[in-house]
Motif scaffolding. Structure first.
Motif, PDB file in Angstrom:
ATOM      1  N   SER A 103      -4.414   0.099  -3.172  1.00  0.00           N
ATOM      2  CA  SER A 103      -5.074  -1.192  -3.268  1.00  0.00           C
ATOM      3  C   SER A 103      -4.085  -2.346  -3.074  1.00  0.00           C
ATOM      4  CB  SER A 103      -5.753  -1.277  -4.640  1.00  0.00           C
ATOM      5  OG  SER A 103      -6.589  -2.372  -4.687  1.00  0.00           O
ATOM      6  N   SER A 132      -1.507  -2.276  -1.450  1.00  0.00           N
ATOM      7  CA  SER A 132      -1.004  -2.256  -0.071  1.00  0.00           C
ATOM      8  C   SER A 132      -2.047  -2.837   0.883  1.00  0.00           C
ATOM      9  CB  SER A 132      -0.687  -0.825   0.362  1.00  0.00           C
ATOM     10  OG  SER A 132       0.231  -0.238  -0.510  1.00  0.00           O
ATOM     11  N   GLY A 133      -3.163  -3.278   0.334  1.00  0.00           N
ATOM     12  CA  GLY A 133      -4.178  -3.901   1.174  1.00  0.00           C
ATOM     13  C   GLY A 133      -5.287  -2.960   1.611  1.00  0.00           C
ATOM     14  N   ASP A 158      -0.468  -8.281 -12.495  1.00  0.00           N
ATOM     15  CA  ASP A 158      -1.722  -7.582 -12.149  1.00  0.00           C
ATOM     16  C   ASP A 158      -2.858  -8.587 -11.968  1.00  0.00           C
ATOM     17  OD1 ASP A 158      -0.629  -5.078 -12.110  1.00  0.00           O
ATOM     18  OD2 ASP A 158      -1.621  -4.335 -13.922  1.00  0.00           O
ATOM     19  N   MET A 203      -2.876 -10.269  -8.720  1.00  0.00           N
ATOM     20  CA  MET A 203      -3.344  -9.341  -7.677  1.00  0.00           C
ATOM     21  C   MET A 203      -4.834  -9.015  -7.795  1.00  0.00           C
ATOM     22  SD  MET A 203      -0.732  -8.947  -5.854  1.00  0.00           S
ATOM     23  CE  MET A 203      -1.478  -7.865  -4.650  1.00  0.00           C
ATOM     24  N   LEU A 219      -6.307  -7.475 -10.328  1.00  0.00           N
ATOM     25  CA  LEU A 219      -6.499  -6.135 -10.897  1.00  0.00           C
ATOM     26  C   LEU A 219      -6.986  -6.157 -12.345  1.00  0.00           C
ATOM     27  CD1 LEU A 219      -3.218  -4.566  -9.436  1.00  0.00           C
ATOM     28  CD2 LEU A 219      -5.523  -3.847  -8.818  1.00  0.00           C
ATOM     29  N   THR A 269      -8.408  -7.229  -4.356  1.00  0.00           N
ATOM     30  CA  THR A 269      -6.961  -7.021  -4.208  1.00  0.00           C
ATOM     31  C   THR A 269      -6.535  -6.970  -2.734  1.00  0.00           C
ATOM     32  OG1 THR A 269      -6.977  -5.891  -6.325  1.00  0.00           O
ATOM     33  CG2 THR A 269      -5.050  -5.531  -4.923  1.00  0.00           C
ATOM     34  N   PRO A 270      -7.220  -6.193  -1.874  1.00  0.00           N
ATOM     35  CA  PRO A 270      -6.800  -6.188  -0.466  1.00  0.00           C
ATOM     36  C   PRO A 270      -6.888  -7.572   0.188  1.00  0.00           C
ATOM     37  CG  PRO A 270      -8.256  -4.341  -0.900  1.00  0.00           C
ATOM     38  CD  PRO A 270      -8.262  -5.183  -2.135  1.00  0.00           C
ATOM     39  N   VAL A 279      -3.828  -9.436  -0.843  1.00  0.00           N
ATOM     40  CA  VAL A 279      -2.692  -8.967  -0.037  1.00  0.00           C
ATOM     41  C   VAL A 279      -2.725  -9.660   1.328  1.00  0.00           C
ATOM     42  CG1 VAL A 279      -1.634  -6.965   1.091  1.00  0.00           C
ATOM     43  CG2 VAL A 279      -2.608  -6.726  -1.202  1.00  0.00           C
ATOM     44  N   TYR A 291       3.230  -7.027  -3.632  1.00  0.00           N
ATOM     45  CA  TYR A 291       3.433  -6.644  -5.029  1.00  0.00           C
ATOM     46  C   TYR A 291       4.228  -5.353  -5.102  1.00  0.00           C
ATOM     47  CZ  TYR A 291       2.032  -5.773  -9.961  1.00  0.00           C
ATOM     48  OH  TYR A 291       2.002  -5.556 -11.316  1.00  0.00           O
ATOM     49  N   VAL A 328       1.595   2.601   5.139  1.00  0.00           N
ATOM     50  CA  VAL A 328       0.414   2.205   4.359  1.00  0.00           C
ATOM     51  C   VAL A 328       0.545   0.733   3.963  1.00  0.00           C
ATOM     52  CG1 VAL A 328      -0.938   2.600   2.268  1.00  0.00           C
ATOM     53  CG2 VAL A 328      -0.005   4.548   3.512  1.00  0.00           C
ATOM     54  N   GLY A 329       1.780   0.323   3.639  1.00  0.00           N
ATOM     55  CA  GLY A 329       2.013  -1.088   3.306  1.00  0.00           C
ATOM     56  C   GLY A 329       1.651  -2.014   4.450  1.00  0.00           C
ATOM     57  N   PHE A 349      -0.924  -1.815   6.269  1.00  0.00           N
ATOM     58  CA  PHE A 349      -2.358  -1.660   6.565  1.00  0.00           C
ATOM     59  C   PHE A 349      -3.013  -2.967   6.994  1.00  0.00           C
ATOM     60  CE2 PHE A 349      -6.831  -0.688   5.490  1.00  0.00           C
ATOM     61  CZ  PHE A 349      -6.950   0.536   6.125  1.00  0.00           C
ATOM     62  N   THR A 350      -2.591  -4.084   6.365  1.00  0.00           N
ATOM     63  CA  THR A 350      -3.236  -5.360   6.695  1.00  0.00           C
ATOM     64  C   THR A 350      -2.458  -6.170   7.738  1.00  0.00           C
ATOM     65  OG1 THR A 350      -2.075  -6.413   4.889  1.00  0.00           O
ATOM     66  CG2 THR A 350      -4.301  -5.645   4.421  1.00  0.00           C
TER      67      THR A 350
END
Lengths: 283, 235
Positions: A174, A176-177, B48, B51, B53, B72-73, B76, B82, B101-102, B104-105
């Motif tokens: 999450s 990580s986007g 958190d 973010m 969360l 959260t996404p 990001v 984070y 994976v980091g 991803f966006t």
């Protein structure tokens, strides 16, 4: 001997295909989807309806079954799993109840008697003294193809890696986007599709009946328990162990003992290695 | 310098328990600030909350745009990276795949970001195929920071960057964070139990105690503050 080898390989490929969709859901969503067997059963009937009753080409029937399987997966995720927020016991009980309801619905519409599904691919091929139908051969090839594509997809694409990430650490994914909800939806959709394709081949391998969801569900559970829930490679290897065990026990001992050794293996593995032979829960 | 991150009367809840009480703070662009506090003071909860969360009341905004109601996404994507205290890495994936994976966006920036991460942490480049469950704490911290950097963040949140790490690694991490700010103008918020480390890295400090901010000020002024000295340098 050759016959055992060939039959073993063919059955194992089918079993791997049956189990892999089940494994995906457990790894990514941490849900034991006990209605998984009913995708398999319904897909068989959908195929039967479109291809055998309405006379559409087999490939269309297969695709329609797959699409419906996908929709069932998505519906179940959105209507049952998501509202219950992954609370395991209610999700598992309700998925099992759903399977029973679907069985009744099928009985209501198609009747209780078993039906023979015509082979998707007609004809046989002789290899040595073994006779292999094109249908079973196609099932195995399709299953291998799907497993390879799935394996590469999970390892090499952004969405596949995100699925792995969610299965290993959902908070990490999450931040990580990665949108966990979307990944879950995607996984349920894929799992339903795979279950449905497996279902059509399984129904044409055995026969079509409203209670046919139980056997593949047990096979799927057995494979993921022995393989270590969540590992695709584990699923593949154990599908072969179980497939060969069945074929060998049928050929050399007695057809009545078909599933017995599988169950014994499950119990032994649960006692000795509760996390399975390839034990971990991530993809 | 304009206010980059603004937190206004933030309260956070775990179930019915209130973990943060009316926190207000602001961070300017390109600034490094530290949230200092003991275990359980609410430092991780604060990060958190930024973010998305935790369940919160109050407002959090980035460059004047509220983050409230965003997932959260989405947070990001709006430019916040984070690196959490427990890292939350993907243990059976390689360093490379963790970094991917980091990304991803921020897929269009992959090549550039990967270069930056490998330049900042040459060790990650050497161990690109190693699965992270076999790595040391220091290496995992680097993967965690690297993964956060792969999303092209303009604000980087780092929870306890030095916890459990050898002094030499702490120093390495400090150098990297300083470089990120100096070379890329990244705004950085860290939390720390180690007030000495916080003082050497951050320009400003907020001291958090039982979910509330007790002291705030410039690092150079607080160095000699008797209240802080007593509470955090006494040992």
């Amino acid at each position: 001997m050759l016959e055992i080898l060939i039959q073993g390989l063919l059955l194992s490929g089918l079993y791997a295909l049956i189990a892999v969709g089940f494994t995906l859901i457990f790894s990514v969503g941490r849900v034991l989807n006990l209605a998984y067997g009913s995708y398999i059963m319904i897909a068989g009937y959908v195929y039967f309806y479109f291809s055998q009753l309405l006379g559409l080409p087999p490939i269309v029937g297969l695709l329609l079954a797959g699409i419906l399987g996908s929709c069932m997966g998505l519906l179940k995720y959105n209507l049952i799993v998501k509202p219950l927020k992954g609370d395991h016991i209610p999700v598992e009980i309700s998925t099992l109840i759903l399977a029973v309801i679907l069985q009744s619905a099928i009985i209501l519409y198609f009747g209780n008697s078993a039906k023979i599904l015509l082979p998707i691919f007609q004809g046989v091929i002789h290899i040595g003294n073994a006779t292999v139908t094109y249908n079973v051969l196609a099932a195995t090839l399709v299953s291998w193809l799907i497993l390879i594509v799935l394996f590469v997809f999970i390892r090499k694409t952004h969405v596949g890696r995100a699925m792995q990430a969610v299965s290993m650490d959902s908070k990490g994914a999450s931040i990580s986007g990665v949108n966990i909800n979307k990944i879950n939806m995607f996984t349920w959709g894929i799992s339903g599709f795979l279950g449905a394709i497996a279902g059509v081949f399984f129904a044409s391998y055995t026969q079509l009946s409203p209670s046919m969801w139980v056997a593949p569900l047990i096979i799927a559970i057995a494979i993921v328990i022995v393989g270590g829930i969540g590992s695709i490679i584990g699923t593949l290897v154990v599908a072969h162990i179980i497939g060969f065990m069945e074929i060998i026990s049928v050929a050399l001992i007695s057809p009545q003992l078909r599933g017995v050794f599988t169950m014994l293996l499950v119990i032994i593995v649960l006692i000795i290695r509760p996390k399975g032979l390839f034990g971990r829960e991530e993809l | 310098m304009m206010t980059f991150l603004k937190i206004d009367q933030l309260s956070a809840f775990y179930g019915k328990a209130k973990a943060l009480h009316d926190i207000s703070l602001s961070v300017k662009q390109g600034e490094i600030i530290a949230i200092v506090g003991a275990n359980g003071a609410g430092k991780s909860t604060l990060l958190d909350s930024i973010m998305g969360l935790t369940k919160i009341e109050g407002d959090i905004s980035l460059e004047g745009k509220s983050l409230i109601g965003k997932t959260t996404p989405e947070i990001v994507q709006s430019g916040v990276g984070y690196a959490p205290e427990r890292f939350n890495l993907f243990p059976y994936m390689s360093v490379y795949n963790n970094l991917m994976v980091g990304a991803f966006t921020a897929r269009e920036d992959i090549t550039r970001n990967l270069e930056i991460v490998e330049k900042l942490f040459p060790r990650l480049k050497e161990r690109t195929n190693q699965e992270t469950h076999t790595q040391s704490g220091g290496e995992r911290q680097m993967v965690s920071l690297g993964r956060a950097l792969m999303s092209s963040p303009r604000l980087l949140l780092v929870d306890e960057p030095t916890i459990g790490l050898a002094p030499k690694i702490c120093l390495e991490i400090a150098v990297v964070l300083r470089r990120l700010r100096d070379e890329f103008n990244t705004t950085i918020v860290i939390t720390e139990q180690n007030a000495n480390f916080a003082m050497t890295l951050a320009e400003r400090l907020y001291v958090l105690e039982s979910g509330s901010i007790k002291i705030e000020g410039l690092a150079k002024d607080l160095k000699n503050d008797p209240q802080l000295t007593e509470a955090y340098f006494g040992h």
